[in-house]
Motif scaffolding. Structure first.
Motif, PDB file in Angstrom:
ATOM      1  N   GLN A   1       0.831  -1.209   0.000  1.00 24.80           N
ATOM      2  CA  GLN A   1       0.000   0.000   0.000  1.00 24.80           C
ATOM      3  C   GLN A   1       0.861   1.253   0.000  1.00 24.80           C
ATOM      4  O   GLN A   1       1.848   1.358   0.717  1.00 24.80           O
ATOM      5  CB  GLN A   1      -0.902   0.004   1.237  1.00 24.80           C
ATOM      6  N   ILE A   2       0.486   2.213  -0.850  1.00 23.06           N
ATOM      7  CA  ILE A   2       1.170   3.507  -0.883  1.00 23.06           C
ATOM      8  C   ILE A   2       0.721   4.305   0.337  1.00 23.06           C
ATOM      9  O   ILE A   2      -0.469   4.544   0.534  1.00 23.06           O
ATOM     10  CB  ILE A   2       0.847   4.269  -2.174  1.00 23.06           C
TER      11      ILE A   2
ATOM     12  N   TYR B   1       6.260   6.400  -0.723  1.00 22.91           N
ATOM     13  CA  TYR B   1       6.487   5.460   0.362  1.00 22.91           C
ATOM     14  C   TYR B   1       5.508   4.295   0.227  1.00 22.91           C
ATOM     15  O   TYR B   1       4.312   4.498   0.009  1.00 22.91           O
ATOM     16  CB  TYR B   1       6.282   6.135   1.717  1.00 22.91           C
ATOM     17  N   VAL B   2       6.024   3.076   0.369  1.00 22.54           N
ATOM     18  CA  VAL B   2       5.192   1.890   0.240  1.00 22.54           C
ATOM     19  C   VAL B   2       5.397   1.006   1.461  1.00 22.54           C
ATOM     20  O   VAL B   2       6.543   0.747   1.870  1.00 22.54           O
ATOM     21  CB  VAL B   2       5.529   1.098  -1.043  1.00 22.54           C
TER      22      VAL B   2
ATOM     23  N   ILE C   1       9.401   1.292   2.502  1.00 27.94           N
ATOM     24  CA  ILE C   1      10.431   1.565   1.512  1.00 27.94           C
ATOM     25  C   ILE C   1      10.063   2.809   0.720  1.00 27.94           C
ATOM     26  O   ILE C   1       8.875   3.098   0.522  1.00 27.94           O
ATOM     27  CB  ILE C   1      10.605   0.352   0.556  1.00 27.94           C
ATOM     28  N   GLU C   2      11.061   3.574   0.314  1.00 31.02           N
ATOM     29  CA  GLU C   2      10.824   4.725  -0.550  1.00 31.02           C
ATOM     30  C   GLU C   2      11.234   4.341  -1.978  1.00 31.02           C
ATOM     31  O   GLU C   2      12.404   4.072  -2.244  1.00 31.02           O
ATOM     32  CB  GLU C   2      11.624   5.944  -0.092  1.00 31.02           C
ATOM     33  N   ILE C   3      10.260   4.280  -2.865  1.00 30.89           N
ATOM     34  CA  ILE C   3      10.523   3.982  -4.268  1.00 30.89           C
ATOM     35  C   ILE C   3      10.905   5.288  -4.957  1.00 30.89           C
ATOM     36  O   ILE C   3      10.153   6.263  -4.925  1.00 30.89           O
ATOM     37  CB  ILE C   3       9.290   3.359  -4.947  1.00 30.89           C
ATOM     38  N   LEU C   4      12.074   5.322  -5.586  1.00 28.27           N
ATOM     39  CA  LEU C   4      12.593   6.552  -6.167  1.00 28.27           C
ATOM     40  C   LEU C   4      12.393   6.650  -7.672  1.00 28.27           C
ATOM     41  O   LEU C   4      12.110   7.723  -8.196  1.00 28.27           O
ATOM     42  CB  LEU C   4      14.088   6.681  -5.847  1.00 28.27           C
TER      43      LEU C   4
ATOM     44  N   SER D   1      10.855   9.764 -12.032  1.00 25.84           N
ATOM     45  CA  SER D   1      10.614   9.791 -10.600  1.00 25.84           C
ATOM     46  C   SER D   1       9.334   9.020 -10.278  1.00 25.84           C
ATOM     47  O   SER D   1       8.313   9.165 -10.964  1.00 25.84           O
ATOM     48  CB  SER D   1      10.485  11.236 -10.115  1.00 25.84           C
ATOM     49  N   ALA D   2       9.385   8.226  -9.226  1.00 26.21           N
ATOM     50  CA  ALA D   2       8.226   7.409  -8.868  1.00 26.21           C
ATOM     51  C   ALA D   2       6.993   8.258  -8.584  1.00 26.21           C
ATOM     52  O   ALA D   2       5.868   7.857  -8.880  1.00 26.21           O
ATOM     53  CB  ALA D   2       8.560   6.549  -7.657  1.00 26.21           C
TER      54      ALA D   2
END
Length: 340
Positions: free
Chosen positions: A279-280, A289-290, A297-300, A311-312
């Motif tokens: 979930q975001i 952030y997920v 985790i931060e998806i970049l 950029s995510a």
């Protein structure tokens, strides 16, 4: 020194260029047959072949070096390569990410008539990560450091004595792409040093590999790409970085499958106790952030289907106003198999 060079990808070509620049003569290049690649699926020569052609170095491209191969065409190509190697003058053989197994009869040629044998550049601190994918597996496993081993080859899988070793720290934001480039540079430098020492009649010490600490870096498979959000944020972050550039981590969002190219572990982020894995839970200036099975985790960097890496935060519908209920899930086809 006169060198026979066997290799295929850019990692190998970098060593080949360094050897030639150091003044050694490459008398033959062995590389894999041209492969179809790209959107047009045109035949493409390997980086090693391209450099050999640039320098007018003879090239052989057998699909196998096993003279006992059941495929008669491959058997004939292997025999041709064996006869060519037997008939030329050289001092040593260097093998880097060649992709074919060197049978004992080929190793024997490299040791005849006072030759120095066959050396391999392996991208790990042997015996840690023998095998096909040492760079990716080191990142995936969270190793703090890795390096390059120059090995005197034998008939085993990365089992030969080491003659020179250099190490590198693995950065917290390291991807396989960035680590590949640093290891390729280090490997080229170490291989040139070994050849220079041999050329000066310096005695090269051989160190047998320890019998403890042996691990195997299995080949990366496409079905490893799908993200399991039940894993911890630490594990997912390592896998995303390890699988960049191949095969690229994947997950599905609102029926579309995205690729994930970079990530990090945020130092401070508000935790939603009710959030589900995948979930975001928020956005930053750099990404999204997920929630994971453990931690966030931060998806970049991500890639939409058919799009470019961006950029995510720009990939998420609605941008920073994306609803928290939006969730990455496992993509599956009608048979329940993972789409990669």
């Amino acid at each position: 020194m006169k060198i026979v060079f066997a290799g295929t990808p850019e990692f190998a070509a970098q060593a080949m260029r360094a050897i030639e620049k150091a003044g050694h003569q490459i008398v033959l290049a062995l590389t894999q047959p041209d492969r179809r690649a790209g959107r047009g699926m045109h035949l493409q020569a390997s980086p090693v072949k391209l450099f050999a052609q640039e320098k007018n170095i003879p090239v052989l491209q057998p699909a196998s070096l096993k003279q006992s191969h059941p495929d008669l065409q491959k058997q004939a190509a292997a025999l041709e390569a064996y006869q060519y190697l037997s008939g030329i003058d050289f001092d040593a053989m260097v093998v880097v990410a060649y992709g074919l197994i060197l049978p004992q009869d080929v190793l024997d040629i490299a040791s005849r008539n006072g030759r120095y044998g066959c050396f391999n550049i392996h991208a790990s601190l042997l015996p840690r990560w023998r095998g096909a994918a040492p760079i990716q597996r080191a990142i995936e496993s969270g190793d703090a450091c890795t390096g390059v081993s120059i090995m005197q080859m034998d008939a085993g899988l990365d089992t030969g004595d080491t003659v020179l070793v250099g190490d590198l720290k693995i950065a917290s934001d390291e991807t396989s792409a960035t680590l590949h480039d640093r290891l390729a540079k280090l490997g080229a430098e170490l291989m040139v040093k070994v050849l220079n020492d041999l050329d000066k009649d310096v005695v090269i010490a051989r160190t047998p590999q320890p019998s403890i600490g042996i691990t195997y870096a299995e080949k990366i498979l496409k079905n490893e790409a799908e993200i399991d959000w039940q894993l911890s944020a630490v594990e997912i972050d390592r896998r995303i970085r390890a699988f960049n550039p191949f095969p690229g981590s994947t997950s599905s969002l609102q029926g579309e499958q995205f690729k994930f190219w970079n990530s990090c572990l945020p130092k401070q982020v508000q935790i939603d106790p009710d959030a589900k894995p995948g979930q975001i839970v928020g956005c930053s200036a750099d990404g999204v952030y997920v929630q994971c099975g453990e931690g966030v985790i931060e998806i970049l960097e991500m890639q939409k289907p058919g799009g470019k890496k961006i950029s995510a935060s720009l990939c998420i519908p609605g941008g920073i106003s994306a609803p928290n209920l939006m969730r990455f899930e496992k993509a599956a086809n009608k048979q329940g198999d993972v789409n990669v």
